[in-house]
Design a protein around this motif. Sequence first.
Motif, PDB file in Angstrom:
ATOM      1  N   ALA A 124       1.162   7.099  -8.768  1.00 24.89           N
ATOM      2  CA  ALA A 124       0.435   8.215  -8.156  1.00 24.89           C
ATOM      3  C   ALA A 124      -0.262   9.013  -9.254  1.00 24.89           C
ATOM      4  O   ALA A 124       0.287   9.248 -10.332  1.00 24.89           O
ATOM      5  CB  ALA A 124       1.387   9.108  -7.373  1.00 24.89           C
ATOM      6  N   MET A 125      -1.490   9.449  -8.986  1.00 21.24           N
ATOM      7  CA  MET A 125      -2.302  10.140  -9.977  1.00 21.24           C
ATOM      8  C   MET A 125      -1.699  11.495 -10.349  1.00 21.24           C
ATOM      9  O   MET A 125      -1.260  12.254  -9.475  1.00 21.24           O
ATOM     10  CB  MET A 125      -3.716  10.337  -9.451  1.00 21.24           C
ATOM     11  CG  MET A 125      -4.448   9.044  -9.160  1.00 21.24           C
ATOM     12  SD  MET A 125      -4.936   8.180 -10.661  1.00 21.24           S
ATOM     13  CE  MET A 125      -6.264   9.241 -11.206  1.00 21.24           C
ATOM     14  N   ASN A 128      -3.915  -0.163  -3.599  1.00 23.58           N
ATOM     15  CA  ASN A 128      -5.284   0.258  -3.308  1.00 23.58           C
ATOM     16  C   ASN A 128      -5.874   1.208  -4.339  1.00 23.58           C
ATOM     17  O   ASN A 128      -7.039   1.569  -4.242  1.00 23.58           O
ATOM     18  CB  ASN A 128      -5.340   0.942  -1.934  1.00 23.58           C
ATOM     19  CG  ASN A 128      -5.035  -0.011  -0.799  1.00 23.58           C
ATOM     20  OD1 ASN A 128      -5.176  -1.226  -0.940  1.00 23.58           O
ATOM     21  ND2 ASN A 128      -4.582   0.528   0.325  1.00 23.58           N
ATOM     22  N   GLN A 129      -5.091   1.632  -5.314  1.00 28.32           N
ATOM     23  CA  GLN A 129      -5.567   2.624  -6.268  1.00 28.32           C
ATOM     24  C   GLN A 129      -5.774   1.996  -7.647  1.00 28.32           C
ATOM     25  O   GLN A 129      -5.337   0.882  -7.907  1.00 28.32           O
ATOM     26  CB  GLN A 129      -4.570   3.789  -6.349  1.00 28.32           C
ATOM     27  CG  GLN A 129      -3.162   3.358  -6.747  1.00 28.32           C
ATOM     28  CD  GLN A 129      -2.091   4.340  -6.307  1.00 28.32           C
ATOM     29  OE1 GLN A 129      -2.173   4.935  -5.222  1.00 28.32           O
ATOM     30  NE2 GLN A 129      -1.079   4.516  -7.143  1.00 28.32           N
ATOM     31  N   LEU A 130      -6.488   2.688  -8.516  1.00 26.04           N
ATOM     32  CA  LEU A 130      -6.767   2.231  -9.877  1.00 26.04           C
ATOM     33  C   LEU A 130      -7.350   0.823  -9.876  1.00 26.04           C
ATOM     34  O   LEU A 130      -8.464   0.619  -9.418  1.00 26.04           O
ATOM     35  CB  LEU A 130      -5.513   2.333 -10.740  1.00 26.04           C
ATOM     36  CG  LEU A 130      -4.960   3.759 -10.932  1.00 26.04           C
ATOM     37  CD1 LEU A 130      -3.670   3.727 -11.724  1.00 26.04           C
ATOM     38  CD2 LEU A 130      -5.977   4.651 -11.596  1.00 26.04           C
ATOM     39  N   SER A 144      -0.772   8.612 -14.646  1.00 24.20           N
ATOM     40  CA  SER A 144      -0.067   8.264 -13.415  1.00 24.20           C
ATOM     41  C   SER A 144       1.440   8.434 -13.556  1.00 24.20           C
ATOM     42  O   SER A 144       2.001   8.355 -14.664  1.00 24.20           O
ATOM     43  CB  SER A 144      -0.349   6.804 -13.026  1.00 24.20           C
ATOM     44  OG  SER A 144      -1.727   6.534 -12.958  1.00 24.20           O
ATOM     45  N   ALA A 190      -8.567  -0.173  -6.525  1.00 21.16           N
ATOM     46  CA  ALA A 190      -9.836   0.431  -6.089  1.00 21.16           C
ATOM     47  C   ALA A 190     -11.017  -0.324  -6.684  1.00 21.16           C
ATOM     48  O   ALA A 190     -12.043  -0.517  -6.030  1.00 21.16           O
ATOM     49  CB  ALA A 190      -9.886   1.899  -6.494  1.00 21.16           C
ATOM     50  N   ALA A 249      -6.796   6.949 -16.412  1.00 19.68           N
ATOM     51  CA  ALA A 249      -5.948   7.553 -15.384  1.00 19.68           C
ATOM     52  C   ALA A 249      -4.560   7.862 -15.922  1.00 19.68           C
ATOM     53  O   ALA A 249      -3.952   7.053 -16.627  1.00 19.68           O
ATOM     54  CB  ALA A 249      -5.832   6.617 -14.183  1.00 19.68           C
ATOM     55  N   TYR A 291     -12.177   3.542 -15.544  1.00 16.06           N
ATOM     56  CA  TYR A 291     -11.323   4.706 -15.300  1.00 16.06           C
ATOM     57  C   TYR A 291     -10.427   4.953 -16.501  1.00 16.06           C
ATOM     58  O   TYR A 291     -10.136   4.051 -17.293  1.00 16.06           O
ATOM     59  CB  TYR A 291     -10.468   4.544 -14.037  1.00 16.06           C
ATOM     60  CG  TYR A 291      -9.480   3.394 -14.079  1.00 16.06           C
ATOM     61  CD1 TYR A 291      -8.262   3.513 -14.753  1.00 16.06           C
ATOM     62  CD2 TYR A 291      -9.748   2.189 -13.440  1.00 16.06           C
ATOM     63  CE1 TYR A 291      -7.356   2.454 -14.789  1.00 16.06           C
ATOM     64  CE2 TYR A 291      -8.856   1.139 -13.476  1.00 16.06           C
ATOM     65  CZ  TYR A 291      -7.654   1.276 -14.149  1.00 16.06           C
ATOM     66  OH  TYR A 291      -6.766   0.238 -14.192  1.00 16.06           O
ATOM     67  N   GLN A 329       0.252  -1.766 -13.715  1.00 15.99           N
ATOM     68  CA  GLN A 329       0.236  -1.534 -12.273  1.00 15.99           C
ATOM     69  C   GLN A 329       0.779  -2.751 -11.539  1.00 15.99           C
ATOM     70  O   GLN A 329       1.482  -2.629 -10.531  1.00 15.99           O
ATOM     71  CB  GLN A 329      -1.177  -1.202 -11.794  1.00 15.99           C
ATOM     72  CG  GLN A 329      -1.230  -0.752 -10.340  1.00 15.99           C
ATOM     73  CD  GLN A 329      -2.616  -0.326  -9.911  1.00 15.99           C
ATOM     74  OE1 GLN A 329      -3.543  -0.269 -10.734  1.00 15.99           O
ATOM     75  NE2 GLN A 329      -2.798  -0.025  -8.637  1.00 15.99           N
ATOM     76  N   THR A 343       0.842  -1.192   0.000  1.00 14.15           N
ATOM     77  CA  THR A 343       0.000   0.000   0.000  1.00 14.15           C
ATOM     78  C   THR A 343       0.879   1.244   0.000  1.00 14.15           C
ATOM     79  O   THR A 343       2.020   1.207   0.486  1.00 14.15           O
ATOM     80  CB  THR A 343      -0.919   0.002   1.237  1.00 14.15           C
ATOM     81  OG1 THR A 343      -0.100  -0.056   2.415  1.00 14.15           O
ATOM     82  CG2 THR A 343      -1.854  -1.181   1.227  1.00 14.15           C
ATOM     83  N   PRO A 344       0.382   2.359  -0.522  1.00 11.63           N
ATOM     84  CA  PRO A 344      -0.952   2.563  -1.106  1.00 11.63           C
ATOM     85  C   PRO A 344      -1.077   2.073  -2.548  1.00 11.63           C
ATOM     86  O   PRO A 344      -2.166   2.111  -3.123  1.00 11.63           O
ATOM     87  CB  PRO A 344      -1.125   4.077  -1.036  1.00 11.63           C
ATOM     88  CG  PRO A 344       0.269   4.602  -1.221  1.00 11.63           C
ATOM     89  CD  PRO A 344       1.164   3.617  -0.500  1.00 11.63           C
TER      90      PRO A 344
END
Length: 343
Positions: free
Chosen positions: A292-293, A142-144, A286, A147, A284, A282, A180, A138-139
């Motif tokens: 990170a966005m 937990n993203q994209l 990154s 999520a 995105a 999505y 990712q 993490t994090p």
Amino acid sequence: MGTFDDACIFRDVPPLREVRKKMFREGKEVGFVATMGALHDGHMSLVKHALEENTDVFVSIFVNPTQFAAHEDLDAYPQTWEEDLKKLKQIQDEHAASSGPNSDSRIRGIFAPTVKVMYPTLPPSSDIAGNGSFVTITPLGNQLEGASRPIFFRGVATVCTKLFNVIQADRVYFGQKDVQQSVLIKRMVKDFLIPTKVRVIPTSREPDGLAMSSRNVYLGERRRKDAVVLSKALFAARDLYNAGELRGAVIRNAATEVFRREAVAKRKDGKLESSCQIEIDYVALSDPENMAMIRDSDKIDPSRGAILSAAVYVQPVDGPKNQDELDQRLVRLIDNVIFEPRE
């Protein structure tokens, strides 16, 4: 051509470790490709690179239950064992033919364990709060994709840690399509001091640009034609970046405009969000190191570049014409493009 003999198929850990100990003593360079089977040309590209860079290669075929949520398609995941072995034998034979008689690199083994072998203490859990021994990153996890699929990267990191412990490869090979995942594996290897090098191989694509994926077999002919809008949208945004555009909002809008133009125009109600065929999860932008966005209000740092990734849901076709189309289920596809750093 034939396939592999029984000595190359490992169902449990101890026999493989005995072989691996001997290879350590002999100074072999070992590459490893982790798969869930249903092999396609994208997987073969990873194996080809591994054969070119190592004396011995291991390939795993294991459908990992801990990266599938309860509502996802674990039971429907394609099982193509005999075809997979034939493809692996073919790529090995092609490599031997192209490398000449002095090349001794080969696929040394296929690791195809049972679920009990990979999860020996407790049955694997797909619950977020389920019991078990898990690896979490993490994090980033937990993203994209994380999520949208909350347990996915926990399952990926856990099974890859186990596989890396078993194979102990000098190099491991992953495809850029799951970008990712590749970033997460690199972070995992770094943070857990795992002695292997992560090699990320460019995405293998169909002639029309669609990224190769084991899930493409679910699409059928009509949906397959619609799904190419995913790569078209990403390519349009990449072209804009290559032409000098750095504004996050403009880059993302270039991709979403392709979806609107080529997908929405075919919809009955004209709204992508309520489409019965293509829905964006999505799009995105990154950072290439940590995912990170990059916000719409920000600009891409050209010295770092960026990753533009997207995920879509492909719904069953309107007006099914045959039983295969009647049996269609929701298919989720992902893809990405790399915005290369520049001065």
